[in-house]
Motif scaffolding. Structure first.
Motif, PDB file in Angstrom:
ATOM      1  N   GLU A  21      10.578  -3.655 -10.223  1.00 49.47           N
ATOM      2  CA  GLU A  21      10.569  -2.941  -8.696  1.00 49.47           C
ATOM      3  C   GLU A  21       8.710  -4.260  -8.354  1.00 49.47           C
ATOM      4  OE1 GLU A  21      12.096  -0.148  -5.875  1.00 49.47           O
ATOM      5  OE2 GLU A  21       9.704   0.516  -6.090  1.00 49.47           O
ATOM      6  N   THR A  23       5.511  -3.556  -5.661  1.00 52.08           N
ATOM      7  CA  THR A  23       4.829  -3.413  -4.997  1.00 52.08           C
ATOM      8  C   THR A  23       3.803  -4.158  -5.284  1.00 52.08           C
ATOM      9  OG1 THR A  23       6.200  -0.525  -5.063  1.00 52.08           O
ATOM     10  CG2 THR A  23       4.120  -1.495  -3.354  1.00 52.08           C
ATOM     11  N   VAL A  29       8.288  -4.515  -0.923  1.00 54.43           N
ATOM     12  CA  VAL A  29       8.560  -3.866  -2.583  1.00 54.43           C
ATOM     13  C   VAL A  29       9.914  -5.397  -2.619  1.00 54.43           C
ATOM     14  CG1 VAL A  29       9.836  -2.719  -3.313  1.00 54.43           C
ATOM     15  CG2 VAL A  29       8.577  -1.322  -2.052  1.00 54.43           C
ATOM     16  N   ARG A  31      12.388  -6.746  -4.864  1.00 56.55           N
ATOM     17  CA  ARG A  31      12.940  -6.267  -6.304  1.00 56.55           C
ATOM     18  C   ARG A  31      14.323  -7.495  -7.037  1.00 56.55           C
ATOM     19  NH1 ARG A  31      13.178  -2.164  -2.159  1.00 56.55           N
ATOM     20  NH2 ARG A  31      12.633  -0.344  -2.895  1.00 56.55           N
ATOM     21  N   ARG A  43       3.100  -1.566  -9.533  1.00 53.57           N
ATOM     22  CA  ARG A  43       2.578  -1.686  -8.257  1.00 53.57           C
ATOM     23  C   ARG A  43       1.038  -2.686  -8.103  1.00 53.57           C
ATOM     24  NH1 ARG A  43       2.178   1.225  -3.660  1.00 53.57           N
ATOM     25  NH2 ARG A  43       3.510   2.477  -4.353  1.00 53.57           N
TER      26      ARG A  43
END
Length: 418
Positions: A21, A23, A29, A31, A43
């Motif tokens: 995942e 961000t 987001v 995936r 992130r």
């Protein structure tokens, strides 16, 4: 946004297994994967992070991590690299914007020679860092190359000693032999060859001032200065004739345009009945450029050769290949041990340098381990000679020599204990 769409496309292409995942700095987001382990969440932080990663992921991924703009929120850095590499085989055609990769490939083909001045500057960039840094994660003899793991779970120090033993066994050194080591590091192998393998004299050459000083101190402390000598010297300037030549972890810095000069020098320096062993990181795929982040921050001028790049230069030099061994995963295990040791003493590294350097070193060790585990990176041990009758015709002698060396090591330990 266009770069978010391109990032999603790239992740879908590269990540097939596991769960990733990402961000983006916009909050969007993305995936990828099949939902199985490992599970990793990262992130991106700061304006332009997604754009930079999409445009030039090979360089920018490491830079974002160094700068704290790529934050691992779940899982580990190693698991993140696993997800990116385990199914991709580094196929650059999958990059959403392949132009930079094409330009790098062209630049690699047009690159000039690695002359003596440039070679010395490249070596100083990495090997003249503080010796205290290397003490944090290397074995007691500072072997900064692939260990040889004889069995699962073998300790790093023992595996590095096994590497020295394995190399010495292949050299088949005779009493009275003169040995040249091209790229002598901190001197551990040269002293092993003199102490256990029967070499009369060993000459180690290096382009690192830090390593040279440390090697000379170690030889003096070991009482071997009369048999082991270290010099600041480029292999192209070396003179003399040697019964055995060994080079471990140095050839990666030579560069394809200078392979001819390297093997011509080796042929000139090797005795008619001599043996040479070249131990180098290499690749089993097609020739290509080295990871740009590694070249920029860790090993400027470095190149990992394929056998197709090396063999023509060997053949033109007049040397003959007598044996090739491919060490698979040994370096992955070595790097794992180095990474774990470094992380255990990270505070000491931070006292030497700064946070960005420590994150750079973490990424270097993790990326390198990942390349050996999931890409086409291996270690080649190439044995060379001028004649086909200077070594036994079966490989049994290697195991016999290793056993003799093992007994010599044990005898010395017993004497020291008494």
């Amino acid at each position: 946004m266009v770069f978010d769409r391109l990032l999603a496309k790239a992740l879908a292409a590269f990540v097939q297994r596991g769960s990733l995942e990402v961000t983006a700095e916009t909050g969007e987001v993305h995936r990828a994967g099949d939902g199985t382990a490992p599970r990793v969440a990262v992130r991106l932080v700061g304006e332009g992070a997604t754009r930079a990663l999409v445009i030039d992921p090979e360089l920018t991924l490491g830079e974002l991590y160094m700068d704290g703009r790529l934050v691992i929120e779940e899982g580990t850095l190693m698991e993140f690299l696993q997800l990116l590499l385990q199914d991709s085989r580094a196929e650059r055609s999958k990059l959403p914007i392949p132009t930079i990769a094409k330009l790098r490939s062209l630049a690699w083909r047009l690159a000039g020679r690695n002359d003596a001045r440039l070679a010395r500057a490249n070596v100083a960039h990495h090997y003249d860092l503080s010796g205290r840094l290397y003490d944090l994660f290397l074995d007691r003899h500072r072997q900064y190359s692939c260990a040889y793991f004889e069995h699962e779970g073998q300790a790093l120090d023992d595996a590095q000693r096994a590497k020295q033993r394995h190399i010495a066994a292949k050299l088949a050194i005779r009493p009275g032999d003169d040995v040249l080591e091209i790229g002598s590091g901190w001197g551990g192998l040269a002293m092993y060859l003199a102490r256990y393998a029967g070499a009369e004299r060993v000459r180690g050459i290096t382009l690192s001032a830090e390593q040279l000083a440390a090697s000379r101190r170690s030889a003096a402390e070991a009482g071997l200065s009369d048999r082991v000598a270290f010099e600041m010297e480029d292999y192209r300037a070396t003179q003399g004739r040697f019964d055995r030549i060994v080079s471990v972890g140095m050839f990666e810095h030579v560069g394809p345009k200078d392979y001819g000069a390297y093997f011509e020098a080796a042929a000139r320096l090797l005795a008619e009945d001599g043996v040479m062993l070249l131990h180098t990181i290499g690749r089993t795929g097609e020739p290509g450029y080295t990871n740009p982040w590694i070249r920029k921050y860790i090993f400027p001028g470095g190149h990992l050769p394929t056998l197709a790049e090396v063999m023509p230069a060997i053949e033109r030099s007049g040397l003959m290949v007598t044996d090739i061994e491919v060490l698979r995963l040994h370096y992955a295990e070595t790097l794992k041990a180095w990474r774990e040791r470094f992380l255990a003493r990270r505070d000491e590294a931070l006292a030497l340098y700064d946070e960005r350097f420590c994150r750079m070193w973490e990424f270097y060790l993790a990326l390198s381990e990942a390349a050996f585990r999931w890409e086409d990176v291996v270690v080649f041990q190439i044995q060379l000679a001028k004649r086909n009758d200077v070594l036994p015709i079966t490989r049994d002698y290697i195991a016999r020599n290793e056993e003799m060396l093992r007994r010599a090591e044990e005898t010395r330990l017993q004497v020291a204990a008494e």
